[in-house]
Design an enzyme around this catalytic site. Structure first.
Site, PDB file in Angstrom:
ATOM      1  N   ASP A 172      -4.972  -0.746  -6.526  1.00 23.37           N
ATOM      2  CA  ASP A 172      -5.007  -1.076  -5.220  1.00 23.37           C
ATOM      3  C   ASP A 172      -6.262  -1.876  -5.850  1.00 23.37           C
ATOM      4  O   ASP A 172      -7.869  -0.970  -5.318  1.00 23.37           O
ATOM      5  CB  ASP A 172      -4.885  -0.903  -4.849  1.00 23.37           C
TER       6      ASP A 172
ATOM      7  N   GLN B  67      -1.367   2.925  -5.599  1.00 16.71           N
ATOM      8  CA  GLN B  67      -3.123   3.232  -5.440  1.00 16.71           C
ATOM      9  C   GLN B  67      -4.068   3.260  -6.193  1.00 16.71           C
ATOM     10  O   GLN B  67      -5.074   2.625  -6.774  1.00 16.71           O
ATOM     11  CB  GLN B  67      -3.383   4.949  -4.754  1.00 16.71           C
TER      12      GLN B  67
ATOM     13  N   ARG C 260       0.813  -1.022  -0.361  1.00 15.66           N
ATOM     14  CA  ARG C 260      -0.042  -0.355   0.326  1.00 15.66           C
ATOM     15  C   ARG C 260       1.009   1.089  -0.006  1.00 15.66           C
ATOM     16  O   ARG C 260       0.702   2.603   1.052  1.00 15.66           O
ATOM     17  CB  ARG C 260      -1.118  -0.437   1.020  1.00 15.66           C
TER      18      ARG C 260
ATOM     19  N   SER D 151      -9.164  -1.915  -2.651  1.00 18.26           N
ATOM     20  CA  SER D 151      -9.724  -0.609  -1.572  1.00 18.26           C
ATOM     21  C   SER D 151     -10.947  -0.213  -3.580  1.00 18.26           C
ATOM     22  O   SER D 151     -11.589   0.265  -2.804  1.00 18.26           O
ATOM     23  CB  SER D 151      -8.249   0.145  -2.364  1.00 18.26           C
TER      24      SER D 151
ATOM     25  N   TYR E 131      -2.721  -1.837   8.859  1.00 20.54           N
ATOM     26  CA  TYR E 131      -4.210  -2.853   8.696  1.00 20.54           C
ATOM     27  C   TYR E 131      -3.711  -2.475  10.002  1.00 20.54           C
ATOM     28  O   TYR E 131      -2.833  -2.393  10.648  1.00 20.54           O
ATOM     29  CB  TYR E 131      -4.008  -3.662   8.034  1.00 20.54           C
TER      30      TYR E 131
END
Ligand code: NAD
Length: 378
Positions: free
Chosen positions: A130, A127, A122, A133, A228
């Site tokens: 990802d 991004q 991450r 997400s 996380y």
């Protein structure tokens, strides 16, 4: 490089790994894209659209799997289909590696390089690739829409000549990607929203969406380098439950999204807490596929408790809005290919020392290579 996207076969899966826009992008890089006939049927794309975007639409799935240099899909394949892949093939999808060790072994045995998209590190750069997400965001949105459609109340306050209807109260437990979107959606629809997460950094984000952050003192908590949550001790979980029981009791909707990456989801809402909730209230358990945050959640089912609380344990909520979830998933994949594309070779540039690939490549050259999963790994 021949890239093949088969139609998903997992029961109830409506998403497609590629949409026509992603086909166009990958074709533009120089990739030869093939998709299985009917791949977009459940996410509103016709074969014609895929053809016009530059893909070859084929109906012989087996031979396409056997000739592809790269296979992309949403769900993990079964072992039978892994055995059809050619040696040296790159396979990119969600793999659920913590629960699918057998699949990793099958990939390794077949000499396939398997990428697990949920393991993508991450970083800011990652991004755009990802997929965890992009899908969680839409699941969070849909959890509110589901509750709104199922509950017997409206969300906003309404002042009418016949009297005032008070706003519904939502409680979001776990404020990661899905939780934040659930808060934003419920707020937009006029609900009163409270939220809780064990990661203290989240408080500001909750407040910035106009929701209230519930403070429960459970001592030292924290997050991993990847952002996380860390696992709570049994004592901390008990303190959390006690702190939350009152909020649950006054909520019309509780949405739970609390997951622990690579571990079973914690049971946060006990039977006693559900028994203390109002008749007609709704729980949407977004952690259902990972074991559930609620004692009483049944995966893919609605359960009604004795006191009239409805628990929705439906997995794959993003699959109910497959046009958009496929669009962003396909875009994650196309970005992944574009980012690592070797223009000279007109192929995916596989560098196992590169930080992101090191994080998500599970098998290569006949072995499990990821440090967390290989022999002697964590
Ligand atoms: P997730 O799906 O693993 O968990 C959902 C949420 O549940 C998390 O916020 C977690 O803290 C929370 N949770 C876990 N146990 C809990 C408990 N007992 N009680 C209450 N809440 C609990 O997490 P996620 O949404 O995938 O990501 C978490 C965070 O990672 C995001 O909020 C974001 O800040 C960060 N992130 C960073 C990037 C990036 O930089 N590229 C990308 C995505 C996410």
């Amino acid at each position: 490089m021949e890239i093949f996207a088969p139609k998903e076969t997992y029961p109830g899966e409506t998403r497609a790994a590629l949409d026509p826009d992603a086909v166009k992008k990958i074709s533009g890089l120089g990739g030869k894209v093939r998709v299985e006939m009917g791949i977009g049927a459940d996410c509103d794309h016709t074969d014609k659209e895929y053809r016009e975007a530059g893909a070859e639409v084929i109906d012989d799935r087996k031979s396409a799997l056997g000739s592809a240099d790269m296979v992309v899909r949403v769900r993990p394949p079964d072992e039978e289909e892994i055995r059809l892949l050619k040696q040296g093939c790159l396979h990119v999808s969600f793999l659920d590696p913590f629960n699918q060790k057998d699949l990793l072994e099958a990939f390794a045995k077949q000499g396939v390089t398997a990428v697990s998209l949920e393991m993508m590190p991450r970083t800011t750069l990652a991004q755009k690739m990802d997929a965890l997400s992009s899908q969680a965001n839409l699941a969070g949105y849909y959890s509110v829409i589901l509750a709104a459609a199922e509950m017997h109340k409206i969300l906003p306050m309404m002042m009418t000549p016949a009297g005032t209807i008070s706003p519904s109260r939502f409680f979001v437990v776990g404020v990661g990607v899905a939780g934040l979107q659930a808060i934003a959606t419920a707020k937009r629809l006029g609900a009163r929203v409270e939220a809780f997460d064990t990661r203290p950094v989240v408080e500001e984000q909750v407040k910035s969406l106009g929701a209230k952050f519930v403070k429960i003192d459970i001592g030292e908590t924290g997050q991993t380098e990847q952002g996380y949550a860390k696992e709570l001790t049994p004592e901390q979980l008990e303190m959390q439950r006690q702190g939350m029981a009152r909020i649950c009791a006054q909520s019309d909707v509780v949405i739970t999204t609390a997951k622990l990456f690579g571990r079973k989801a914690p049971v946060i809402i006990t039977k006693e807490m559900v028994a203390g909730m109002k008749r007609g209230s709704i729980i949407v358990d977004l952690a259902a596929e990972g074991g559930g945050n609620v004692d009483g959640t049944v995966l893919d089912e609605e359960t009604v408790t004795e006191n009239g609380v409805r628990i929705f344990g439906h997995g794959n909520l993003e699959g109910r809005i497959a046009a958009d979830s496929s669009q962003v998933y396909a875009s994650n994949l196309a970005n992944f290919l574009e980012h690592f594309w070797d223009k000279e070779k007109q192929a995916f540039g596989l560098d196992l020392e590169e930080e992101h690939l090191k994080g998500c490549v599970m098998t290569h050259g006949g072995a499990i290579v990821h440090e967390r999963f290989r022999e002697g790994g964590e």
